[in-house]
Scaffold this motif. Structure first.
Motif, mmCIF file in Angstrom:
data_model
loop_
_atom_site.group_PDB
_atom_site.id
_atom_site.type_symbol
_atom_site.label_atom_id
_atom_site.label_comp_id
_atom_site.label_asym_id
_atom_site.label_seq_id
_atom_site.Cartn_x
_atom_site.Cartn_y
_atom_site.Cartn_z
ATOM 1 N N LEU A 459 0.818 -1.211 0.000
ATOM 2 C CA LEU A 459 0.000 0.000 0.000
ATOM 3 C C LEU A 459 0.855 1.266 0.000
ATOM 4 C CD1 LEU A 459 -2.665 -1.203 2.572
ATOM 5 C CD2 LEU A 459 -3.046 -0.827 0.124
ATOM 6 N N LEU A 460 0.441 2.232 -0.779
ATOM 7 C CA LEU A 460 1.086 3.535 -0.934
ATOM 8 C C LEU A 460 2.429 3.462 -1.656
ATOM 9 C CD1 LEU A 460 0.367 5.369 2.465
ATOM 10 C CD2 LEU A 460 -0.860 5.550 0.302
ATOM 11 N N SER A 461 2.814 2.277 -2.105
ATOM 12 C CA SER A 461 4.131 2.208 -2.737
ATOM 13 C C SER A 461 4.221 1.250 -3.920
ATOM 14 C CB SER A 461 5.189 1.843 -1.702
ATOM 15 O OG SER A 461 4.807 0.722 -0.940
ATOM 16 N N ARG A 462 3.439 0.189 -3.939
ATOM 17 C CA ARG A 462 3.505 -0.724 -5.082
ATOM 18 C C ARG A 462 2.130 -1.323 -5.353
ATOM 19 N NH1 ARG A 462 7.146 -5.871 -4.358
ATOM 20 N NH2 ARG A 462 5.260 -6.813 -3.507
ATOM 21 N N LYS A 463 1.644 -1.148 -6.573
ATOM 22 C CA LYS A 463 0.385 -1.770 -6.953
ATOM 23 C C LYS A 463 0.556 -3.278 -6.993
ATOM 24 C CE LYS A 463 -1.484 1.956 -9.836
ATOM 25 N NZ LYS A 463 -1.930 2.325 -11.207
ATOM 26 N N GLY A 464 -0.532 -3.967 -6.725
ATOM 27 C CA GLY A 464 -0.479 -5.414 -6.872
ATOM 28 C C GLY A 464 -0.401 -5.787 -8.337
ATOM 29 N N TYR A 465 0.099 -6.988 -8.626
ATOM 30 C CA TYR A 465 0.105 -7.390 -10.027
ATOM 31 C C TYR A 465 -1.328 -7.665 -10.455
ATOM 32 C CZ TYR A 465 1.079 -11.622 -7.253
ATOM 33 O OH TYR A 465 1.092 -12.573 -6.273
ATOM 34 N N PRO A 466 -1.591 -7.430 -11.747
ATOM 35 C CA PRO A 466 -2.982 -7.512 -12.219
ATOM 36 C C PRO A 466 -3.460 -8.954 -12.289
ATOM 37 C CG PRO A 466 -1.510 -7.169 -14.074
ATOM 38 C CD PRO A 466 -0.653 -7.081 -12.833
ATOM 39 N N ILE A 467 -4.584 -9.243 -11.660
ATOM 40 C CA ILE A 467 -5.158 -10.584 -11.742
ATOM 41 C C ILE A 467 -6.661 -10.469 -11.989
ATOM 42 C CG2 ILE A 467 -3.446 -11.662 -10.225
ATOM 43 C CD1 ILE A 467 -5.579 -11.598 -7.985
ATOM 44 N N ASP A 468 -7.240 -11.506 -12.546
ATOM 45 C CA ASP A 468 -8.690 -11.622 -12.648
ATOM 46 C C ASP A 468 -9.159 -12.233 -11.325
ATOM 47 O OD1 ASP A 468 -11.324 -12.666 -13.066
ATOM 48 O OD2 ASP A 468 -11.000 -12.561 -15.235
ATOM 49 N N TYR A 469 -9.641 -11.368 -10.433
ATOM 50 C CA TYR A 469 -9.990 -11.806 -9.079
ATOM 51 C C TYR A 469 -10.993 -12.960 -9.093
ATOM 52 C CZ TYR A 469 -7.670 -7.861 -6.743
ATOM 53 O OH TYR A 469 -6.742 -6.972 -6.255
ATOM 54 N N LYS A 470 -12.008 -12.846 -9.932
ATOM 55 C CA LYS A 470 -13.056 -13.873 -9.936
ATOM 56 C C LYS A 470 -12.500 -15.227 -10.341
ATOM 57 C CE LYS A 470 -17.099 -10.904 -10.507
ATOM 58 N NZ LYS A 470 -18.309 -10.608 -11.313
ATOM 59 N N LYS A 471 -11.652 -15.248 -11.363
ATOM 60 C CA LYS A 471 -11.074 -16.521 -11.799
ATOM 61 C C LYS A 471 -10.195 -17.133 -10.712
ATOM 62 C CE LYS A 471 -11.101 -15.840 -16.830
ATOM 63 N NZ LYS A 471 -10.261 -15.700 -18.048
ATOM 64 N N VAL A 472 -9.401 -16.290 -10.053
ATOM 65 C CA VAL A 472 -8.514 -16.781 -8.989
ATOM 66 C C VAL A 472 -9.336 -17.309 -7.816
ATOM 67 C CG1 VAL A 472 -6.807 -16.087 -7.259
ATOM 68 C CG2 VAL A 472 -6.543 -15.340 -9.631
ATOM 69 N N ILE A 473 -10.335 -16.557 -7.404
ATOM 70 C CA ILE A 473 -11.176 -16.987 -6.279
ATOM 71 C C ILE A 473 -11.952 -18.247 -6.647
ATOM 72 C CG2 ILE A 473 -13.173 -16.352 -4.860
ATOM 73 C CD1 ILE A 473 -12.080 -13.430 -4.990
ATOM 74 N N ASP A 474 -12.473 -18.310 -7.862
ATOM 75 C CA ASP A 474 -13.191 -19.510 -8.304
ATOM 76 C C ASP A 474 -12.276 -20.730 -8.275
ATOM 77 O OD1 ASP A 474 -15.410 -17.941 -8.691
ATOM 78 O OD2 ASP A 474 -15.266 -17.883 -10.889
ATOM 79 N N ALA A 475 -11.022 -20.539 -8.671
ATOM 80 C CA ALA A 475 -10.063 -21.650 -8.636
ATOM 81 C C ALA A 475 -9.809 -22.102 -7.206
ATOM 82 C CB ALA A 475 -8.756 -21.231 -9.308
ATOM 83 N N CYS A 476 -9.728 -21.154 -6.271
ATOM 84 C CA CYS A 476 -9.549 -21.509 -4.855
ATOM 85 C C CYS A 476 -10.755 -22.290 -4.350
ATOM 86 C CB CYS A 476 -9.332 -20.249 -4.017
ATOM 87 S SG CYS A 476 -7.697 -19.497 -4.240
ATOM 88 N N ALA A 477 -11.953 -21.872 -4.770
ATOM 89 C CA ALA A 477 -13.159 -22.588 -4.356
ATOM 90 C C ALA A 477 -13.149 -24.021 -4.896
ATOM 91 C CB ALA A 477 -14.392 -21.834 -4.850
ATOM 92 N N ALA A 478 -12.760 -24.177 -6.160
ATOM 93 C CA ALA A 478 -12.770 -25.500 -6.798
ATOM 94 C C ALA A 478 -11.728 -26.434 -6.200
ATOM 95 C CB ALA A 478 -12.542 -25.345 -8.300
ATOM 96 N N ASN A 479 -10.614 -25.862 -5.719
ATOM 97 C CA ASN A 479 -9.505 -26.679 -5.208
ATOM 98 C C ASN A 479 -9.389 -26.664 -3.687
ATOM 99 O OD1 ASN A 479 -7.764 -27.594 -7.720
ATOM 100 N ND2 ASN A 479 -8.492 -25.525 -8.143
#
Length: 558
Positions: A459-479
């Motif tokens: 925060l205030l110094s480096r943006k997070g790398y760009p991700i498709d949040y929904k796809k990542v969260i859906d993958a966590c749900a599936a696994n």
């Protein structure tokens, strides 16, 4: 171009040349030229190339660079060397107290490429182990970076907290000098526990509005400016904007409510509840036919609908936590030993278990564990567990997610851990498709238990790398992979705005301090604040599980 700008450019070139270990004689001549140009009694832009070449300390080669700079606004040599240097490394050259030699160590030895990562490393105590650094230098660098952050008028919640607490105490004492002790409350973004704070609002309820307004000069800690609508505004010495809103005692809870929630939330509630008067905030929601909504949730999302239907989440509290997962010891880059971390959790925090997740072998800059050292750590954990029972230390690892999404140990090693936190620490610059694919590959690894700080943001110094949040969260749900809420105040990652989506998908979250010393465990409180904003309930938080339940969870996962 003025002399000072030319001198700054030459100085930058000399610093970058030193950073890239170029010819020391050439570096010295460019640095000397920067000094000479800065001290010239005339404007160099008024001179011809031949005249510039005659200036003492410049000569043919450097005068050509100055001429190129005057004609084009830049220098080809500078642009070439900038292409080889991360932007964040160039920014570090502006930090007082560290020159190119130290930055070379930071960049090459510690794999730190921007100021945000450097500040994070200071918090982790990683600089004191590096060549040419010590505790004093580390603390000086940390203070300079904090000053730079404050200069932009934005503060981490954790940075603002001690300032707000002290100001609240001072205001309360001063206001108690007035008759009928005025009411006082912190409001705004701070009360809603937002991760970034730009100003602090205080609501004051009093029957002596004019007296307080007239006598505010007597409040010594700050110098307030008087504005319309009985509002007083000041700038703290740290750069944090402070607003005092004066109103009657009868209107205090209405004003406090108005100053706390965002505009959408306030408008929606008052449309039904009206303007009072109200004895407390609970009365406002009761008049609107709503269950009481905690300040953290007043963001104008779906909290009104949930309050109407009796479906508001029973928000997690710090006291609900039963253990601390994702922590580091002296086995990698931590400050305290494994035993010291365990005893602090057991005796000071009264927790039931500790998850030890030192860095994996790819994190060479953090003294990551190779296979042989893993075996040694596991032996120490077994011995400590025998001695500290019923308290338990779980064998974890923070395994680096490599460029292709694989983890940096073989399955034979991964299966020796009770749980695995998979995190990205390197090669952060990639597009959304690649970054998302990388995370999903790691999530699909059967040994991944928790996805650590999912976007890598600081925060205030480096943006997070760009991700498709929904796809990542859906993958966590599936696994059946847990997502971390990294509680370090610089991270608070996964962002609270995505907690509800994850929870709706049945994904467990874990409030992890990523502690590198015993004091770091207390960061879990900041993780809880944003977890509450995201609507997290105790039964949805992995480290709110009892020792028996989390042991069963890890066994089932394996």
């Amino acid at each position: 171009m003025e002399n000072k700008a030319i001198a700054r450019t030459l100085r930058l070139l000399s610093q970058l040349m030193e950073l890239h270990d170029q010819n020391p004689f050439k570096i010295k001549s460019v640095a000397n030229a920067a000094f000479k140009v800065d001290k010239l009694p005339f404007a160099i832009k008024t001179k011809s190339l031949e005249e510039i070449a005659q200036i003492d300390g410049l000569g043919k080669s450097i005068s050509a660079k100055v001429w190129e700079l005057l004609q084009t606004g830049t220098m080809a040599e500078l642009q070439d060397i900038l292409k080889e240097t991360p932007e964040g490394i160039v920014e570090m050259l502006g930090i007082k107290g560290i020159g190119p030699k130290k930055i070379m160590v930071i960049w090459k030895d510690l794999a730190i490429e921007n100021i945000g990562e450097l500040y994070y490393a200071c918090n982790e105590n990683r600089l004191i182990e590096a060549k040419g650094f010590g505790l004093k230098t580390q603390e000086e660098i940390k203070k300079v970076i904090e000053f730079q952050m404050a200069a932009h008028g934005k503060f981490l919640y954790a940075q603002a907290e001690p300032l707000v607490n002290k100001l609240f105490e001072d205001l309360a004492v001063w206001l108690n000098g007035f008759q009928a002790e005025p009411l006082l409350g912190v409001a705004g973004d701070y009360r809603r526990c937002l991760e970034i704070i730009e100003e602090i609002d205080f609501a004051i309820g009093t029957e002596q509005i004019q007296e307080i307004y007239d006598q505010i000069e007597q409040f010594q800690p700050l110098q307030f400016d008087k504005q319309d609508n009985n509002t007083l505004v000041a700038l703290s010495p740290f750069g944090l904007k402070i607003r005092l809103h004066l109103g009657t005692k009868a209107d205090f809870y209405l004003n406090w409510f108005k100053l706390t929630g965002n505009d959408e939330h306030v408008a929606a509630v008052l449309k039904i509840a009206g303007e009072g008067p109200f004895d407390d905030e609970q009365a406002i929601y009761k008049k609107a036919g709503l269950d009481f909504i905690e300040p953290e949730l007043r963001e104008g999302l779906n909290e009104i609908e949930l309050a109407q239907t009796g479906k508001l989440p029973q928000l997690i509290k710090y006291e609900d936590l039963k253990g601390s997962l994702h922590n580091h010891s002296t086995w990698s880059d931590g400050v305290h030993t494994l035993e010291e971390m365990a005893l602090y959790c057991r005796d000071h925090l009264q927790l039931e278990y500790l998850g030890m997740c030192d860095h994996s072998k790819s994190a060479f800059y953090a003294n990551g564990l190779n296979e042989q050292r893993i075996f040694g750590q596991h032996q120490e954990i077994d011995a400590l567990n025998a001695r500290l029972a019923p308290f338990k230390i779980f064998k974890g690892i923070e395994s680096d997610i490599l460029y292709d999404g694989s983890l940096d140990y073989s399955d034979d090693i991964l299966k020796t851990f009770d749980f695995v936190v998979a995190s990205v620490h390197s090669i952060l610059r990639m597009d959304e498709e690649k970054a998302t694919s990388r995370l999903i590959t790691a999530i699909e690894n059967p040994y991944t238990t928790i996805l650590g700080h999912p976007t890598g943001r600081l925060l205030l110094s480096r943006k997070g790398y760009p991700i498709d949040y929904k796809k990542v969260i859906d993958a966590c749900a599936a696994n059946k992979v847990v997502i971390e809420i990294n509680a370090n105040p610089l991270r608070l990652d996964l962002d609270w705005r995505w907690h509800r989506y994850a929870l709706d998908k049945g994904v467990l979250l874990s409030v992890n301090p990523d502690a590198h010393r015993t004091e770091g465990f207390h960061d879990m409180r900041y993780g809880i604040l944003v977890a509450r904003k995201g609507g997290l309930q105790p039964q949805q938080c992995l480290n709110a599980f009892s020792l028996q339940d989390i042991s069963q969870y890890f066994n089932n996962k394996k």
